[in-house]
Scaffold this motif. Structure first.
Motif, short mmCIF file in Angstrom:
data_model
loop_
_atom_site.label_atom_id
_atom_site.label_comp_id
_atom_site.label_asym_id
_atom_site.label_seq_id
_atom_site.Cartn_x
_atom_site.Cartn_y
_atom_site.Cartn_z
N SER A 31 0.91 -1.30 -0.01
CA SER A 31 -0.06 0.20 -0.09
C SER A 31 0.85 1.23 0.05
O SER A 31 1.93 1.11 0.22
CB SER A 31 -0.72 -0.04 1.14
OG SER A 31 -1.85 0.98 1.19
N PHE A 106 -1.97 -1.47 10.56
CA PHE A 106 -1.77 -2.50 9.73
C PHE A 106 -1.62 -3.87 10.04
O PHE A 106 -2.39 -4.90 9.39
CB PHE A 106 -0.58 -2.36 8.90
CG PHE A 106 -0.30 -3.18 7.57
CD1 PHE A 106 -0.95 -2.57 6.34
CD2 PHE A 106 0.28 -4.36 7.50
CE1 PHE A 106 -1.05 -3.33 5.20
CE2 PHE A 106 0.32 -5.08 6.30
CZ PHE A 106 -0.40 -4.55 5.26
N THR A 109 -5.32 -4.86 11.14
CA THR A 109 -6.21 -5.04 9.95
C THR A 109 -6.12 -6.22 9.10
O THR A 109 -7.07 -6.96 8.51
CB THR A 109 -6.19 -3.57 9.26
OG1 THR A 109 -6.37 -2.27 9.96
CG2 THR A 109 -7.06 -3.75 8.14
N TYR A 110 -4.87 -6.62 8.94
CA TYR A 110 -4.41 -7.66 7.81
C TYR A 110 -3.69 -8.82 8.65
O TYR A 110 -2.65 -8.40 9.47
CB TYR A 110 -3.79 -7.10 6.80
CG TYR A 110 -4.20 -6.15 5.95
CD1 TYR A 110 -5.42 -6.12 5.24
CD2 TYR A 110 -4.07 -4.81 6.06
CE1 TYR A 110 -5.97 -5.35 4.45
CE2 TYR A 110 -4.52 -3.65 5.53
CZ TYR A 110 -5.66 -4.02 4.81
OH TYR A 110 -6.15 -2.87 4.20
N ASN A 111 -3.74 -9.93 8.50
CA ASN A 111 -3.10 -10.86 9.01
C ASN A 111 -2.03 -11.31 8.33
O ASN A 111 -1.89 -11.04 7.04
CB ASN A 111 -4.06 -12.20 9.34
CG ASN A 111 -4.61 -12.87 8.01
OD1 ASN A 111 -3.87 -13.06 7.07
ND2 ASN A 111 -5.92 -13.03 8.03
N LYS A 114 -2.21 -13.08 4.80
CA LYS A 114 -2.50 -12.29 3.58
C LYS A 114 -1.55 -11.68 2.89
O LYS A 114 -1.33 -11.59 1.66
CB LYS A 114 -3.81 -11.38 3.86
CG LYS A 114 -5.22 -11.82 4.11
CD LYS A 114 -6.10 -10.76 4.27
CE LYS A 114 -7.35 -11.38 4.42
NZ LYS A 114 -8.50 -10.33 4.74
N THR A 115 -0.58 -11.04 3.73
CA THR A 115 0.51 -10.35 3.53
C THR A 115 1.60 -11.31 2.73
O THR A 115 2.35 -10.87 1.91
CB THR A 115 1.25 -9.40 4.51
OG1 THR A 115 1.76 -10.44 5.58
CG2 THR A 115 0.37 -8.34 5.16
N PHE A 124 -3.20 -3.98 -1.01
CA PHE A 124 -4.22 -3.33 0.09
C PHE A 124 -4.17 -1.94 0.08
O PHE A 124 -3.88 -1.33 0.98
CB PHE A 124 -3.49 -3.88 1.58
CG PHE A 124 -3.14 -5.19 1.60
CD1 PHE A 124 -4.27 -6.24 1.72
CD2 PHE A 124 -1.68 -5.59 1.81
CE1 PHE A 124 -4.03 -7.40 2.02
CE2 PHE A 124 -1.70 -7.28 1.78
CZ PHE A 124 -2.48 -7.92 2.17
#
Length: 320
Positions: A31, A106, A109-111, A114-115, A124
């Motif tokens: 992002s 971050f 919000t995101y596990n 996913k990253t 993202f």
């Protein structure tokens, strides 16, 4: 109190210009804030962003790069790096408070799954909304005057100051320039050479790896049976035992060559395949044609997959 007032005075004359979130292992941008400034200085800083993103895995988890009128600061945690560009007089403690806020949001919000599995750049991009809101707040002295508690970050920076990256350490933008080995408090030495990565594993590669393990296991079992037969019958040939165990070692070494990069890797894989063929030729009397065909075919298939899975070239340019 006086220190806080001084920071706010400096803040009125300085600002955060942009920020981005980047995956550490390959520099994939996850992002970024929208950047409208097209000045020469900003264009130069974008080049530094790209170069840094390709070297994140070699650098400490908190760094600063001074490029004249601008500073690039970043922190890394759990395989993700949070980078920001600000004017040279923007307070250091506020810069890392800003990055710390990005990191906490971050992670919340995101596990990590996913990253780690993200393939597409800027997947993202919706996180840009939070980056913009936080950037505006940190560029506004009034909003910070009542919300910021700088004591903890000031103490942390004093105890573990950010590593100062020299522009000369970045070298050329091809991703393979030399970074000198330096001591960094809290992280030890930085590796002097980039880690040589292999290309991503493919489905045929996984199949060849599993089949090589299977052949190695079959050779190992037959080797132990040959030892038992040798103990029971004194007339048995011990060389069969050696052939089975050499075949096991060759199959396992092919698995190793598939997973890890070594010097002369392709030549080693061909020599290993040759050893597999010799072992099976010697064991001709103990195996039928289908068994021989299976072991030699698996060896050839594994050699091909080792040859196809080459070291990665320069890091992908994701236009960070």
């Amino acid at each position: 109190m006086l220190g806080a007032k001084l920071l706010l005075t400096l803040l009125a004359m300085s600002m955060i210009l942009s920020a981005s979130v980047v995956r550490v292992r390959d520099g994939l941008p996850l992002s970024a804030s929208t950047d409208y400034d097209q000045s020469t200085g900003m264009q130069e800083c974008r080049k530094y962003f790209k170069m840094l993103s390709k070297k994140l895995s070699q650098l400490p988890d908190r760094c600063t790069l001074k490029t004249g009128q601008y500073n690039i600061n970043f922190i890394s945690s759990l395989g993700v790096s949070y980078m920001m560009l600000c004017t040279e007089n923007y307070p250091n403690v506020l810069a890392f408070c800003f990055l710390d806020e990005l990191q906490k949001e971050f992670i919340t919000t995101y596990n990590m799954m996913k990253t780690n599995t993200a393939i597409r750049p800027y997947c993202f991009i919706e996180f840009d909304n939070f980056i913009q809101r936080t950037k505006q707040r940190y560029n506004n002295t009034r909003s910070l005057s009542t919300k910021m508690n700088l004591a903890d970050m000031q103490t942390e920076i004093k105890l573990r100051p950010p590593y100062q990256i020299a522009v000369s350490e970045l070298g050329s933008a091809n991703g393979f320039s030399h970074i000198p080995v330096r001591e960094y408090k809290g992280t030890g030495k930085i590796s002097a050479a980039p880690h040589q990565r292999l290309e991503p594993v493919t489905l045929p590669g996984i199949v060849s790896f599993v089949l090589s393990l299977l052949c190695g296991a079959l050779n190992l079992i037959r080797g132990f049976h040959a030892i038992e037969s040798l103990l029971q019958n004194e007339g048995e040939d011990f060389s069969y035992v050696i052939a089975f165990f050499l075949g096991t070692a060759a199959c396992l070494y092919q698995c190793y060559l598939f997973v890890y990069y070594t010097g002369w890797r392709n030549a080693k894989s061909f020599l290993t395949f040759g050893l597999i063929c010799l072992c099976n030729m010697y064991l001709y009397e103990l195996r039928n044609l289908w068994q021989l065909f299976f072991h030699v075919t698996v060896g050839a298939f594994s050699t091909l997959q080792i040859r196809l899975r080459q070291p990665q070239g320069k890091s992908p340019d994701y236009n960070v």
